[in-house]
Design an enzyme around this catalytic site. Structure first.
Site, mmCIF file in Angstrom:
data_model
loop_
_atom_site.group_PDB
_atom_site.id
_atom_site.type_symbol
_atom_site.label_atom_id
_atom_site.label_comp_id
_atom_site.label_asym_id
_atom_site.label_seq_id
_atom_site.Cartn_x
_atom_site.Cartn_y
_atom_site.Cartn_z
ATOM 1 N N CYS A 1 -4.713 2.516 -3.692
ATOM 2 C CA CYS A 1 -3.474 3.026 -3.067
ATOM 3 C C CYS A 1 -2.338 2.031 -3.244
ATOM 4 C CB CYS A 1 -3.674 3.350 -1.589
ATOM 5 S SG CYS A 1 -4.827 4.670 -1.318
ATOM 6 N N GLN B 1 -4.462 -5.298 6.764
ATOM 7 C CA GLN B 1 -5.447 -6.192 6.125
ATOM 8 C C GLN B 1 -5.406 -7.606 6.690
ATOM 9 O OE1 GLN B 1 -7.749 -5.146 4.176
ATOM 10 N NE2 GLN B 1 -6.982 -3.140 3.569
ATOM 11 N N ASP C 1 3.086 -4.735 8.109
ATOM 12 C CA ASP C 1 1.878 -3.925 7.962
ATOM 13 C C ASP C 1 0.694 -4.886 8.005
ATOM 14 O OD1 ASP C 1 -0.305 -2.555 7.115
ATOM 15 O OD2 ASP C 1 0.567 -1.813 5.244
ATOM 16 N N LYS D 1 -10.453 -0.761 10.316
ATOM 17 C CA LYS D 1 -10.561 -1.944 9.451
ATOM 18 C C LYS D 1 -10.874 -3.196 10.274
ATOM 19 C CE LYS D 1 -7.263 -0.174 6.061
ATOM 20 N NZ LYS D 1 -8.060 0.347 4.946
ATOM 21 N N HIS E 1 0.873 -1.182 0.000
ATOM 22 C CA HIS E 1 0.000 0.000 0.000
ATOM 23 C C HIS E 1 0.909 1.231 0.000
ATOM 24 C CE1 HIS E 1 -2.819 2.944 1.824
ATOM 25 N NE2 HIS E 1 -3.788 2.135 1.457
#
Ligand code: PLP
Length: 411
Positions: A368, A207, A204, A230, A127
């Site tokens: 993104c 997600q 990261d 999220k 991202h």
């Protein structure tokens, strides 16, 4: 249809009042969970209750309200610590979101450990928030950004990654799950390989955390970041996990209230972890709301969530693959519940607009992740991203909507 897994999705959907509405006279089918997830009633109630009964600034007050809000704020830190299986609450820093967490690491750890000629390794599926902060750091320091390539399925080329590691590598920063492709990266192997070179790893997890159990101690990652919104919590709140030894050695980032021990015009001394990195009044309600979201997820169980979503993903993949002229972008063998696709002769934005009129909320664009689009030779995709409150009927509605798109463009 009841799930074959242990989730009672019908009951779960009742916890999310927003899902019960109609748009354009059709039942809302919400398939934009990778952008942001919906909030259960218990999170909404927690936010309302906080503002109705407890609202006060934290840490410095001696009155009852301040004590209550401080207790709830710090209790939420404990919930996040247990959720990630971090060793200590000192390792949990509250920030605005995954983006801010990555910038914090770049501006503190990065600035003190990266010099001219050093290298930072990221992947080709990141991202923008896990690309740009590192580019900014490299530009400032004269360092070099190295990129792990991905194959045609959208999987990391692990052997290429291993070749990128050397004694100039200062940090590896990769996503646990790609937002544009759904790929689940082999983070355990990445961390092991980087550690063999004494290189710390930032994962990261924006997600990943909504879809699977994450155990930072078992992974042995050095930093792990995610966003509250999220993971069924409020917007404007996120988490940086860092190993205590690393956080302890890092300089503070923002200066201000709460991050200090004492201030004189001659010298300021900094507060202990985690407060050293939490300058100013934080998003108190956001933290407490995130704690409520974690309680809710704990109650359902991440293993059951993952099993249900894997079932949905398999069903959705089969259904979409059978549509003529549709190409799935991201067909990794290990995937989370993201279905990114392009339809021959149809702009992804047009497809999303037609789907919207059918009540199906999906996202179209570069997500993104422009380098991912470039890698696959497309300018954009249409992306359906699932959560545990989605059903096979939601996928059927998506498929019916796509057939409508094809009919309109065939006419
Ligand atoms: N990383 C990934 C993989 C994401 O998908 C996103 C958001 O979509 C982010 C980071 C940034 O999250 P936020 O905008 O909440 O900071």
């Amino acid at each position: 249809m009841p799930s074959a897994t242990s989730l009672d999705v019908t009951a779960i959907r009742k916890d999310f009042p927003i899902l019960a509405q109609q748009v354009y006279g059709k039942p809302l089918i919400y398939l934009d969970n990778a952008a942001t997830s919906q909030k259960p009633q218990c999170v909404i109630d927690t936010l309302t209750r906080f503002y109705k009964t407890d609202n006060a600034n934290i840490h410095r007050g001696v009155h009852a309200l301040s004590e209550r809000s401080t207790l709830s704020y710090e209790a939420a830190r404990g919930k996040v610590q247990r959720f990630l299986n971090a060793a200590d609450t000192r390792e949990i820093i509250f920030v605005r979101g995954a983006t801010e967490a990555i910038n914090l690491v770049g501006q503190t750890y990065g600035r003190t450990h990266v010099s001219a000629g050093d290298e930072i390794v990221i992947s080709a599926m990141e991202h923008h928030s896990n690309i740009v902060p590192w580019q900014m750091l490299c530009e400032e320091k004269g360092a070099v950004l190295r990129v792990i390539p991905i194959n045609d399925r959208g999987e990391l080329e692990f052997d290429q990654f291993e070749k990128l590691l050397n004694n100039r590598t200062r940090l590896v920063a990769v996503s646990h799950v790609s937002n544009a492709l759904g790929t689940i990266n082999p983070v355990r192997g990445i961390i092991r390989a980087a550690h063999a070179w004494n290189v710390p790893v930032l994962i990261d997890g924006a997600q990943a955390v909504p879809h699977m159990k994450v155990d930072v101690r078992s992974l042995d990652c050095d930093f792990y970041v995610f966003s509250g919104h999220k993971v069924f919590g409020p917007t404007g709140i996120g988490v940086l996990y860092g190993k205590e030894k690393l956080l302890e050695a890092m300089p503070p980032w923002q200066g201000g209230g709460d991050m200090i021990q004492s201030v004189t015009f001659g010298k300021t001394t900094y507060n202990d972890l985690p407060y050293k990195f939490e300058a100013g009044t934080p998003n108190i309600a956001g933290v407490i709301g995130l704690g409520a979201a974690i309680d809710y997820l704990d109650q359902i169980g991440m293993d059951a969530i993952e099993a249900h979503e894997q079932e949905l993903l398999a069903y959705g993949t089969r259904e979409l693959e059978s549509i003529t002229g549709l190409r799935l972008i991201g067909t990794a063998r290990e995937k989370a519940s993201v279905l990114s696709f392009v339809i021959e002769g149809v702009h992804p934005h047009d497809a999303a607009t037609i789907l919207d009129r059918e009540g199906v909320a999906v996202r179209a664009g570069h997500h993104c992740a422009q380098p991912v689009m470039e890698r696959f030779g497309v300018s954009a995709t249409t992306r359906a991203s699932l959560a545990f409150y989605n059903t096979t009927e939601d996928i059927d509605a998506l498929v019916a909507g796509i057939q409508k798109v094809r009919e309109i463009f065939a006419a």
